[in-house]
Write a protein that holds these residues in place. Structure first.
Motif, short mmCIF file in Angstrom:
data_model
loop_
_atom_site.label_atom_id
_atom_site.label_comp_id
_atom_site.label_asym_id
_atom_site.label_seq_id
_atom_site.Cartn_x
_atom_site.Cartn_y
_atom_site.Cartn_z
N VAL A 118 17.65 23.20 39.12
CA VAL A 118 16.33 23.82 39.17
C VAL A 118 15.23 22.77 39.28
O VAL A 118 14.25 22.95 40.01
N ASP A 132 15.09 21.69 42.77
CA ASP A 132 14.49 22.76 43.57
C ASP A 132 12.97 22.68 43.55
O ASP A 132 12.31 22.87 44.58
N ASP A 167 10.45 22.20 46.64
CA ASP A 167 9.29 23.05 46.94
C ASP A 167 8.06 22.20 47.25
O ASP A 167 7.31 22.48 48.20
N TYR A 221 7.73 28.69 44.66
CA TYR A 221 7.77 28.26 43.26
C TYR A 221 8.16 29.43 42.35
O TYR A 221 8.94 29.26 41.41
N THR A 278 11.81 29.96 42.68
CA THR A 278 12.56 28.93 41.97
C THR A 278 12.59 29.22 40.47
O THR A 278 13.61 29.06 39.81
N HIS A 293 14.94 32.08 40.00
CA HIS A 293 16.29 31.52 40.20
C HIS A 293 16.77 30.85 38.92
O HIS A 293 17.91 31.08 38.46
N LEU A 303 16.30 33.09 45.34
CA LEU A 303 15.77 31.83 45.84
C LEU A 303 15.68 31.84 47.36
O LEU A 303 14.63 31.49 47.93
#
Length: 301
Positions: free
Chosen positions: A233, A236, A240, A250, A253, A256, A286
């Motif tokens: 994460v 991720d 982004d 965002y 994410t 997610h 996501l």
């Protein structure tokens, strides 16, 4: 522990048995990630032609890879109480049928890659090799968990190559278009949920001389899974920001990560089947969130 994503009860039709054998619903893990890679690589919606071929390539590679996995493990699965209901173990699907499925899967994958673009076709043997060698890795090393996870990362890589290869004549330019942060993040995410498969089999794997981080780490394996997904994460979010995505990415994410956190909570309560399948939802959230962000052209934060 009786949960097994590849198990199938008797008295069902052949199509049902094949679908359970291939675990086709798990394609949902890969498809949103493949489209994520395609959308980010070109910052627009790929043609329907490319989107269909991405699905086709994943579909056929799933057939080849999962069949090969079942074929390689059929004697191991027959000794594991959790996996004795798998169609290849029970004889509901024969070894000959399995080999035919592998041939169909690989042919379909290579034809799909050829129809996408030249770079996808050139790289397709590497992708296939990684997928087809996975079931043998656990005989030798716990890094088999990362090998499996890299297959999920390849979904993003392959989607990006499929889309970018249409626009660039240089392989280097195509590789530069791959959203590598998301590839790496997906690998760490997949290690976490793959361990939800291995932790219930920890003692059995020890007896069979099989390797995984569940065997290596014992009772600490679940925490290791959580660390991998937390790292996922974090990367991720870096992705982004690095790819200049908008607020919806965002939010996706965050969602997610929250779904992964809930899956981890379920795993701590030994509900590994539910924890495993919640990862389907997390990848859809996501992937769709980022795809919609790009479609709408949402300004970066």
């Amino acid at each position: 522990m009786t949960w097994d994503p590849g198990g199938a009860r008797g008295g069902k039709g052949k199509l049902y048995l094949i679908m359970r054998f291939l675990r086709m619903e798990q394609t949902l893990f890969s498809l949103p990630m493949a489209y994520l890679g395609a959308f980010i690589a070109i910052r627009r919606v790929p043609s329907i032609y490319i989107l269909v071929l991405i699905f086709s390539a994943l579909f056929f590679l799933r057939i080849a890879g999962m069949t090969n996995d079942n074929l390689a493990d059929r004697f191991i699965d027959s000794k594991n109480p959790r996996t004795r209901s798998r169609p290849l173990v029970t004889g509901a699907i024969s070894v000959t049928e399995a080999r035919i499925l592998i041939i169909i899967g690989l042919l379909g994958f290579f034809i799909s890659a050829y129809l996408v673009n030249i770079w996808a076709f050139i790289l397709s043997p590497i992708v296939a090799l990684i997928v087809m060698t996975y079931p043998y890795m656990k005989r030798f090393t716990a890094l088999a968990n990362y090998h499996l996870a890299s297959i999920q990362g390849l979904a993003i890589f392959s989607g990006a190559v499929a889309a970018a290869g249409v626009y660039y004549n240089s392989l280097l330019r195509v590789l530069e278009a791959v959203p590598w942060y998301f590839v790496i993040a997906t690998i760490f995410w997949a290690v976490g949920f793959d361990l939800y498969n291995h932790i219930p089999d920890m003692e059995f794997d020890k007896q069979m001389g099989l390797h995984s981080f569940a065997v290596v780490l014992g009772n600490s394996a679940l925490q290791f899974a959580g660390i991998n997904q937390l790292l996922s994460v974090t990367i991720d979010f870096v992705a982004d920001f690095s790819y200049g995505l908008g607020f919806l990415s965002y939010i996706s994410t965050i969602a997610h990560g929250l779904i992964m956190a809930y899956a981890y909570y379920l795993a701590t309560r030994s509900k590994f089947g539910s924890a495993f399948y919640y990862n389907i939802y997390s990848s859809i959230v996501l992937g769709l969130g980022i795809d919609i962000d790009i479609i709408m052209g949402i300004p970066k934060l």
